[in-house]
Scaffold this motif. Structure first.
Motif, PDB file in Angstrom:
ATOM      1  N   LYS A 285      69.477  -5.869 -58.067  1.00 21.42           N
ATOM      2  CA  LYS A 285      69.234  -5.387 -56.705  1.00 21.42           C
ATOM      3  C   LYS A 285      68.438  -6.385 -55.858  1.00 21.42           C
ATOM      4  O   LYS A 285      68.378  -6.242 -54.638  1.00 21.42           O
ATOM      5  CB  LYS A 285      68.478  -4.059 -56.747  1.00 21.42           C
ATOM      6  CG  LYS A 285      69.211  -2.935 -57.475  1.00 21.42           C
ATOM      7  CD  LYS A 285      70.523  -2.584 -56.802  1.00 21.42           C
ATOM      8  CE  LYS A 285      71.209  -1.424 -57.526  1.00 21.42           C
ATOM      9  NZ  LYS A 285      72.565  -1.157 -56.972  1.00 21.42           N
ATOM     10  N   GLN A 288      69.961 -10.752 -53.417  1.00 22.75           N
ATOM     11  CA  GLN A 288      70.154 -11.150 -52.024  1.00 22.75           C
ATOM     12  C   GLN A 288      68.842 -11.536 -51.357  1.00 22.75           C
ATOM     13  O   GLN A 288      68.771 -12.519 -50.614  1.00 22.75           O
ATOM     14  CB  GLN A 288      70.852 -10.017 -51.262  1.00 22.75           C
ATOM     15  CG  GLN A 288      72.256  -9.725 -51.809  1.00 22.75           C
ATOM     16  CD  GLN A 288      72.941  -8.570 -51.113  1.00 22.75           C
ATOM     17  OE1 GLN A 288      72.745  -8.361 -49.913  1.00 22.75           O
ATOM     18  NE2 GLN A 288      73.732  -7.808 -51.846  1.00 22.75           N
ATOM     19  N   GLU A 312      77.075  -7.149 -59.861  1.00 22.32           N
ATOM     20  CA  GLU A 312      77.504  -5.911 -59.231  1.00 22.32           C
ATOM     21  C   GLU A 312      78.270  -6.201 -57.938  1.00 22.32           C
ATOM     22  O   GLU A 312      78.158  -7.272 -57.350  1.00 22.32           O
ATOM     23  CB  GLU A 312      76.305  -4.996 -58.976  1.00 22.32           C
ATOM     24  CG  GLU A 312      75.205  -5.598 -58.140  1.00 22.32           C
ATOM     25  CD  GLU A 312      73.980  -4.698 -58.096  1.00 22.32           C
ATOM     26  OE1 GLU A 312      73.553  -4.372 -56.983  1.00 22.32           O
ATOM     27  OE2 GLU A 312      73.464  -4.323 -59.167  1.00 22.32           O
ATOM     28  N   LYS A 313      78.999  -5.235 -57.505  1.00 24.15           N
ATOM     29  CA  LYS A 313      79.959  -5.414 -56.405  1.00 24.15           C
ATOM     30  C   LYS A 313      79.308  -5.933 -55.124  1.00 24.15           C
ATOM     31  O   LYS A 313      79.831  -6.836 -54.471  1.00 24.15           O
ATOM     32  CB  LYS A 313      80.657  -4.083 -56.134  1.00 24.15           C
ATOM     33  CG  LYS A 313      81.813  -4.168 -55.143  1.00 24.15           C
ATOM     34  CD  LYS A 313      82.512  -2.826 -55.056  1.00 24.15           C
ATOM     35  CE  LYS A 313      83.642  -2.842 -54.044  1.00 24.15           C
ATOM     36  NZ  LYS A 313      84.312  -1.522 -53.949  1.00 24.15           N
ATOM     37  N   ASP A 314      78.141  -5.399 -54.762  1.00 21.07           N
ATOM     38  CA  ASP A 314      77.461  -5.838 -53.544  1.00 21.07           C
ATOM     39  C   ASP A 314      77.126  -7.324 -53.592  1.00 21.07           C
ATOM     40  O   ASP A 314      77.218  -8.032 -52.578  1.00 21.07           O
ATOM     41  CB  ASP A 314      76.180  -5.036 -53.338  1.00 21.07           C
ATOM     42  CG  ASP A 314      76.436  -3.673 -52.708  1.00 21.07           C
ATOM     43  OD1 ASP A 314      77.591  -3.438 -52.304  1.00 21.07           O
ATOM     44  OD2 ASP A 314      75.495  -2.862 -52.629  1.00 21.07           O
ATOM     45  N   ASN A 315      76.724  -7.814 -54.766  1.00 19.12           N
ATOM     46  CA  ASN A 315      76.368  -9.228 -54.895  1.00 19.12           C
ATOM     47  C   ASN A 315      77.590 -10.125 -54.826  1.00 19.12           C
ATOM     48  O   ASN A 315      77.532 -11.233 -54.280  1.00 19.12           O
ATOM     49  CB  ASN A 315      75.613  -9.462 -56.205  1.00 19.12           C
ATOM     50  CG  ASN A 315      74.220  -8.861 -56.186  1.00 19.12           C
ATOM     51  OD1 ASN A 315      73.658  -8.628 -55.116  1.00 19.12           O
ATOM     52  ND2 ASN A 315      73.658  -8.600 -57.352  1.00 19.12           N
ATOM     53  N   GLN A 317      80.275  -9.436 -53.097  1.00 18.42           N
ATOM     54  CA  GLN A 317      80.629  -9.459 -51.672  1.00 18.42           C
ATOM     55  C   GLN A 317      79.680 -10.355 -50.886  1.00 18.42           C
ATOM     56  O   GLN A 317      80.112 -11.106 -50.000  1.00 18.42           O
ATOM     57  CB  GLN A 317      80.600  -8.037 -51.113  1.00 18.42           C
ATOM     58  CG  GLN A 317      81.693  -7.134 -51.667  1.00 18.42           C
ATOM     59  CD  GLN A 317      81.541  -5.685 -51.231  1.00 18.42           C
ATOM     60  OE1 GLN A 317      80.429  -5.226 -50.950  1.00 18.42           O
ATOM     61  NE2 GLN A 317      82.642  -4.950 -51.196  1.00 18.42           N
ATOM     62  N   PHE A 318      78.376 -10.293 -51.202  1.00 18.94           N
ATOM     63  CA  PHE A 318      77.377 -11.123 -50.532  1.00 18.94           C
ATOM     64  C   PHE A 318      77.678 -12.607 -50.737  1.00 18.94           C
ATOM     65  O   PHE A 318      77.636 -13.398 -49.788  1.00 18.94           O
ATOM     66  CB  PHE A 318      75.986 -10.787 -51.078  1.00 18.94           C
ATOM     67  CG  PHE A 318      74.897 -11.706 -50.598  1.00 18.94           C
ATOM     68  CD1 PHE A 318      74.334 -11.555 -49.343  1.00 18.94           C
ATOM     69  CD2 PHE A 318      74.427 -12.730 -51.414  1.00 18.94           C
ATOM     70  CE1 PHE A 318      73.321 -12.400 -48.900  1.00 18.94           C
ATOM     71  CE2 PHE A 318      73.422 -13.584 -50.986  1.00 18.94           C
ATOM     72  CZ  PHE A 318      72.867 -13.419 -49.722  1.00 18.94           C
ATOM     73  N   ASP A 373      80.498   2.575 -53.205  1.00 21.86           N
ATOM     74  CA  ASP A 373      80.351   1.682 -54.354  1.00 21.86           C
ATOM     75  C   ASP A 373      81.018   2.238 -55.606  1.00 21.86           C
ATOM     76  O   ASP A 373      80.841   1.713 -56.703  1.00 21.86           O
ATOM     77  CB  ASP A 373      78.868   1.413 -54.638  1.00 21.86           C
ATOM     78  CG  ASP A 373      78.196   0.653 -53.510  1.00 21.86           C
ATOM     79  OD1 ASP A 373      77.047   0.977 -53.211  1.00 21.86           O
ATOM     80  OD2 ASP A 373      78.854  -0.246 -52.948  1.00 21.86           O
TER      81      ASP A 373
END
Length: 485
Positions: A285, A288, A312-315, A317-318, A373
């Motif tokens: 988490k 970023q 994880e997916k958010d990272n 995409q980032f 998510d």
């Protein structure tokens, strides 16, 4: 109060330093490398500039804290060594004959003067600034990880903690003189913290009455630690554990009570960003924010390297949005689906799953779950009448159930792309650098005291991490500069 100008040290004995502190001494090199006036500018708002007695210069107090983490010393041992170690006095900008501080001043400095919660970012930014100025950092990759620190006040009672520290003193004494057992007081049998504190004070008193034993370094260090613990508990009798520490997990069967320091580091092993949290927080988490903090120091970044916690997916995409490579393997749950090896096999020709008994699903349904998510999944349905008489129904079919379903999670496009990337030779080569941050974590914990918190609370942990990382970065910069020569 403090002056707006740094103190100039005048002494007829200053020339001694040229004789006893060699040019290659690490502390001399740090003094020459860093202009510590930035500490004065940062902390002067926490002092009165025109009233009261002259305070010990904040730069000197900060340098004491650096010495504490560089050499992993207690406050008392640090001040004691400062009396006779000329390299310490040189580093502290003291005259050879000048008196040292009282150890209690360090506690007050930490609590009353280091109020700026941005201290961690400020010290890291300063060290990275020096590294960039010296053209040490060439890479555009950062490696991320988190290291844990056990709370000073652990998940044990105050009595148990005090008993442990007094036991360490007695054990060290017995190794030198076993006959001292007769001189120590009887152990307390009550559950009262005040009684345990009094027992600890008596242990200290017994040792100090035996100067030939009390001056032995191995014993002296244990006594000094016990003194600090007694002082802390005398001030904070309500501490049965650290109020900000939390239970975290290193593995499925391994846990700790304390904090996490989330780190970003260059290939050259210069730490570029850090965040301190309680122990239960997830590593991934904070990727970023670590990247953003690293960029604020002036770094250019095109590659992020970490373990599976960061995939994880958010990272993903980032990293894609910012044109960066994310060198982090997908967790096996994502790569291979969320199901264990329960012997359901996929028949690619029929497009259906087949159970262990050889029965194929009769039909399937698309299950779009809620939440941005949450990946969708496919539900495969089997003929429940066959399940009722199946010899393999144990652990697979619940008697009386009206349906038998088998779910398979569909990987997102981001996960599919990441899975393809991690099969490339480029990914495999870049992933080999991850060991560097594990070595750095070990250095922070085992050489510089980050294994156990030196005080209670999240803010105290932030101060400890800030000074430790700053010292470790300076040491690394000096090492790289010396290798260039």
């Amino acid at each position: 109060m403090i002056s707006n100008e740094e103190t100039i040290t005048l002494s007829p004995y200053m020339g001694i330093y040229e004789l006893v502190v060699p040019k290659d001494n690490m502390l001399r090199q740090i003094n020459e490398l860093v202009d510590f006036s930035f500490i004065l500018n940062e902390l002067k708002s926490n002092y009165c500039l025109d009233n009261g007695r002259n305070a010990i210069p904040p730069v000197r107090m900060f340098k004491y804290l650096l010495l504490k983490v560089i050499y992993d010393l207690s406050d008392v041992d640090l001040v004691e060594r400062s009396k006779y170690d000329m390299s310490f006095k040189y580093f502290l900008n003291m005259a050879p004959e000048e008196s040292v501080i009282d150890p209690s001043s360090l506690t007050k400095f930490r609590r009353l003067r280091l109020k700026d919660e941005a201290l961690l970012d400020m010290l890291i930014r300063k060290s990275v600034e020096i590294a960039l100025e010296k053209e040490i950092i060439k890479s555009k990759s950062i490696i991320v990880d988190a290291t844990h620190t056990k709370a000073r006040y652990n998940q044990i009672s105050p009595q148990e903690f005090l008993q442990e520290k007094s036991k360490n003193v007695r054990k060290a004494v017995y190794q030198i003189n076993e006959s001292m057992k007769e001189k120590f007081p009887a152990k307390t049998t009550s559950n009262d913290v005040a009684d345990e504190l009094e027992y600890c004070r008596q242990v200290i008193s017994v040792v100090e009455k035996e100067p030939q034993i009390a001056q032995i370094p191995a014993i002296k260090e244990k006594v000094n630690v016990l003194k600090e613990v007694v002082e802390d508990y005398t001030e904070h009798l309500s501490y049965s554990n650290d109020p900000d520490a939390r239970l975290g997990h290193k593995a499925e069967d391994s846990s700790f009570f304390g904090f996490k320091t989330h780190l970003a580091m260059t290939e050259e092993r210069i730490i570029t960003a850090a965040m301190v949290t309680s122990g239960e927080k997830s590593d991934g988490k904070y990727l970023q924010e670590l990247v953003q903090k690293s960029q604020e120091t002036g770094l250019e970044i095109d590659t992020l390297i970490g373990d599976t916690a960061y995939s994880e997916k958010d990272n993903i995409q980032f990293a894609k949005t910012n044109n960066m490579n994310l060198v982090s393997k997908l967790h096996p749950i994502v790569t291979h689906g969320t199901r264990k090896n329960d012997e359901f096999e996929f028949n690619k020709d029929a497009g259906m799953y087949v159970c262990k008994a050889g029965h194929m699903a009769t039909h399937k349904k698309y299950d779009q779950r809620k939440g941005k998510d949450t990946n969708p999944r496919i539900r495969y349905l089997f003929d429940v009448e066959k399940c009722k008489i199946c010899p393999f129904q144990e652990g697979c079919y619940k008697k009386g159930a009206k349906t038998k379903s088998y779910y398979v999670t569909i990987k997102s496009e981001e996960h599919s792309d990441q899975e393809a990337f991690q099969q490339t030779e480029e990914f495999k080569q870049m992933a080999k650098s991850r060991y560097k941050i594990e070595a750095k974590n070990s250095e922070l914990k085992h050489r510089h005291g980050l294994k156990i918190a030196s005080s209670s609370g999240l803010f105290g942990m932030q101060i400890q991490a800030a000074t430790t990382i700053f010292a470790v970065n300076l040491k690394r910069i000096l090492k790289l500069l010396n290798e260039k020569e």
